[in-house]
Design a protein around this motif. Structure first.
Motif, PDB file in Angstrom:
ATOM      1  N   LEU A   1      62.923  35.646 -39.114  1.00  0.00           N
ATOM      2  CA  LEU A   1      63.665  34.787 -38.230  1.00  0.00           C
ATOM      3  C   LEU A   1      62.532  33.706 -37.641  1.00  0.00           C
ATOM      4  O   LEU A   1      61.767  33.954 -37.008  1.00  0.00           O
TER       5      LEU A   1
ATOM      6  N   ALA B   1      68.933  30.965 -52.061  1.00  0.00           N
ATOM      7  CA  ALA B   1      69.944  30.943 -50.665  1.00  0.00           C
ATOM      8  C   ALA B   1      71.303  31.447 -51.233  1.00  0.00           C
ATOM      9  O   ALA B   1      71.715  31.393 -52.503  1.00  0.00           O
TER      10      ALA B   1
ATOM     11  N   THR C   1      63.651  34.535 -45.095  1.00  0.00           N
ATOM     12  CA  THR C   1      63.414  33.671 -44.173  1.00  0.00           C
ATOM     13  C   THR C   1      64.998  33.399 -43.626  1.00  0.00           C
ATOM     14  O   THR C   1      65.424  32.709 -44.490  1.00  0.00           O
ATOM     15  N   GLN C   2      65.078  33.257 -42.462  1.00  0.00           N
ATOM     16  CA  GLN C   2      66.319  32.768 -41.834  1.00  0.00           C
ATOM     17  C   GLN C   2      65.767  31.789 -40.614  1.00  0.00           C
ATOM     18  O   GLN C   2      64.999  32.050 -39.796  1.00  0.00           O
ATOM     19  N   VAL C   3      66.483  30.484 -41.072  1.00  0.00           N
ATOM     20  CA  VAL C   3      66.065  29.582 -39.892  1.00  0.00           C
ATOM     21  C   VAL C   3      67.677  28.954 -39.462  1.00  0.00           C
ATOM     22  O   VAL C   3      68.389  28.652 -40.201  1.00  0.00           O
TER      23      VAL C   3
ATOM     24  N   THR D   1      66.528  28.487 -45.352  1.00  0.00           N
ATOM     25  CA  THR D   1      66.952  30.035 -45.115  1.00  0.00           C
ATOM     26  C   THR D   1      67.226  30.328 -46.699  1.00  0.00           C
ATOM     27  O   THR D   1      68.042  29.653 -47.421  1.00  0.00           O
TER      28      THR D   1
ATOM     29  N   ALA E   1      67.016  24.731 -41.253  1.00  0.00           N
ATOM     30  CA  ALA E   1      68.083  25.575 -41.765  1.00  0.00           C
ATOM     31  C   ALA E   1      68.266  25.645 -43.240  1.00  0.00           C
ATOM     32  O   ALA E   1      68.465  26.768 -43.735  1.00  0.00           O
TER      33      ALA E   1
END
Length: 124
Positions: free
Chosen positions: A11, A40, A118-120, A92, A89
């Protein structure tokens, strides 16, 4: 025997940076290519960046200017890194390392190794 390991997701706040690492080890002579794809939710997987044996890189338009791919060789090991900056974002996704490796016995190994993602978030 050839192994592939990927690490470095997590994150991160918008505008932040994260580095992904992909390590090919074992009876590895060299890579033909190594790089990352991502997928995604609800979208098709696509190339993020890849690097060839001569060092030439192919980077997706959405990643140009923000992501840098690099690679180095060590005895029986190839390391490839994806330095990601100014994450958004839309970055992600689940990222996975794809490698085409050449072993000392001249066999060619084609591997994928999925990372943790991966998270934005949309805003910090």
């Amino acid at each position: 025997q050839v192994q592939l390991m990927e690490s470095g997701g997590g994150l991160v706040q918008p505008g932040g940076s994260l580095r992904l690492s992909c390590v090919a080890s074992g009876s590895v002579f060299n890579k033909n290519s190594m790089g990352w794809y991502r997928q995604a939710p609800g979208k098709q997987r696509g190339l993020v960046a890849a690097i060839g044996s001569c060092g030439s890189a192919n980077v997706a338009e959405s990643a140009k200017g923000r992501f840098t791919i690099s690679s180095r060789n060590a005895p029986n090991t190839v390391y490839t890194y994806l330095q990601r900056s100014n994450l958004k974002a839309e970055d992600t996704a689940v990222y996975f390392c794809h490698a085409v490796l050449i072993a000392y016995d001249r066999r060619v190994y084609d591997y994928d190794c999925w990372g943790q993602g991966t998270q934005v978030p949309l805003s910090s």
